[in-house]
Write an enzyme that holds these catalytic residues in place. Structure first.
Site, PDB file in Angstrom:
ATOM      1  CG  HIS A   1     -11.273   1.519   0.211  1.00  0.00           C
ATOM      2  ND1 HIS A   1     -11.386   0.253   0.706  1.00  0.00           N
ATOM      3  CD2 HIS A   1     -10.370   2.156   1.012  1.00  0.00           C
ATOM      4  CE1 HIS A   1     -10.578   0.123   1.768  1.00  0.00           C
ATOM      5  NE2 HIS A   1      -9.946   1.266   1.968  1.00  0.00           N
TER       6      HIS A   1
ATOM      7  CD  GLU B   1     -11.053  -1.628   6.160  1.00  0.00           C
ATOM      8  OE1 GLU B   1     -10.974  -1.958   4.960  1.00  0.00           O
ATOM      9  OE2 GLU B   1     -10.732  -0.502   6.584  1.00  0.00           O
TER      10      GLU B   1
ATOM     11  CG  ASP C   1      -1.963  -1.105   1.181  1.00  0.00           C
ATOM     12  OD1 ASP C   1      -1.835  -1.998   0.333  1.00  0.00           O
ATOM     13  OD2 ASP C   1      -2.888  -1.099   2.014  1.00  0.00           O
TER      14      ASP C   1
ATOM     15  CB  SER D   1     -13.238   1.552   5.954  1.00  0.00           C
ATOM     16  OG  SER D   1     -12.700   2.208   4.825  1.00  0.00           O
TER      17      SER D   1
ATOM     18  CG  HIS E   1      -8.417   5.712   2.671  1.00  0.00           C
ATOM     19  ND1 HIS E   1      -9.425   5.580   3.612  1.00  0.00           N
ATOM     20  CD2 HIS E   1      -7.885   4.467   2.540  1.00  0.00           C
ATOM     21  CE1 HIS E   1      -9.477   4.329   4.029  1.00  0.00           C
ATOM     22  NE2 HIS E   1      -8.559   3.617   3.390  1.00  0.00           N
TER      23      HIS E   1
ATOM     24  CE  LYS F   1      -4.434  -3.743   1.524  1.00  0.00           C
ATOM     25  NZ  LYS F   1      -5.197  -2.704   2.248  1.00  0.00           N
TER      26      LYS F   1
ATOM     27  CG  ASP G   1      -6.860   0.396   1.333  1.00  0.00           C
ATOM     28  OD1 ASP G   1      -7.309  -0.742   1.518  1.00  0.00           O
ATOM     29  OD2 ASP G   1      -7.123   1.374   2.075  1.00  0.00           O
TER      30      ASP G   1
ATOM     31  CB  ALA H   1      -0.431   1.774   8.095  1.00  0.00           C
TER      32      ALA H   1
ATOM     33  CB  CYS I   1      -2.333  -2.838   5.244  1.00  0.00           C
ATOM     34  SG  CYS I   1      -2.452  -3.989   3.899  1.00  0.00           S
TER      35      CYS I   1
END
Ligand code: VGL
Ligand code: ZN
Length: 241
Positions: free
Chosen positions: A61, A110, A17, A67, A78, A103, A59, A138, A142
């Site tokens: 989304h 989430e 990420d 989330s 984000h 993902k 990530d 992070a 993750c």
């Protein structure tokens, strides 16, 4: 110097990420996030030189992800699919043949782990990967969830401590995440633990030719260096600039 790791095609690097929204100026910025990128780039070169697969997770989304605060979640919006913030950092030097894992694309769930709802496990199995090295962002979300899953799935898992950063929303979160990873059987390493770094460097081509005529002069390390492809040495040298 105690070099623990020599990379083979059964090793893979997972870059977690490193996306614009997780870096300073992004929607969910991690303080100092950019500082790990040069270190990650060094690992990428090392894995490329060893022909070890490189995977980058992101990530990914949908706009209405559960989330996000607008949906009652924890985070500001984000890494929305297709937006600038979801792109990998332009400073990150991913190879052309990188495998990208997207993902947390399901709006109603989430998913911090790069294994959760993705084909990462089957992809690594298919490639014959036995050992997984993990870096990125992070640490306390993750990375920790990915590392715990990797341990559960039976990968020998190594956390790259010099190429990680976390959010630490509650101070101590990052320390606890690291503890949890180690307790679950993950190992920790830094750049200095890799055997393909400086041993490969000192022997110049000409020197090798001279020494090859008198094999008795060759130290173990130099023999090793001679066996390495020249291109690998060159790459590591320019990197040191
Ligand atoms: C992450 C917070 C929210 C992560 C993803 O990838 O670590 N953290 N979404
Ligand atoms: Zn997210």
């Amino acid at each position: 110097m105690n070099k623990k790791y020599t990379l083979t095609e059964q090793d893979a690097l997972l870059v977690t990420d490193i996306q614009i929204d997780f870096l300073p100026g992004g929607a969910l910025p991690i303080e100092g996030g950019n500082t790990i990128i040069p270190v990650v780039n060094t690992y990428i070169k090392r894995f490329e030189a060893a022909n070890s697969p490189i995977v980058a997770s992101r990530d990914w989304h949908p706009l209405n992800h559960i989330s996000f605060k607008a949906q009652g979640g924890l985070w500001p919006a984000h890494c929305v699919q297709g937006t600038k913030g979801a792109e990998f950092s332009p400073a990150l030097k991913l190879p052309k043949n990188v495998r990208v894992i997207s993902k947390a694309a399901d709006p109603n769930r989430e998913a911090y782990s790069a294994f959760d709802g993705t084909n990462l496990d089957s992809e690594l199995q298919r490639l014959g990967v036995k050992r997984l090295f993990v870096c990125g962002l992070a640490t306390d979300y993750c990375v920790v969830n990915t590392v715990l899953d990797a341990c559960d799935l039976g990968f020998e898992t190594v956390v790259l401590m010099d190429a990680l950063l976390g959010i630490d929303a509650k101070p101590g979160d990052v320390d606890r995440a690291i503890e949890e990873m180690l307790e679950s059987g993950a190992a920790q390493a830094t750049d200095a633990d890799f055997s393909d770094a400086e041993e490969a460097l000192p022997v110049e081509e000409a020197e090798v030719d001279v020494l090859a005529a008198k094999p008795s002069l060759l130290s173990g390390a130099k023999k090793k260096a001679r066996l390495r492809p020249k291109t690998a040495n060159r790459r590591l040298k320019t990197e040191r600039g």
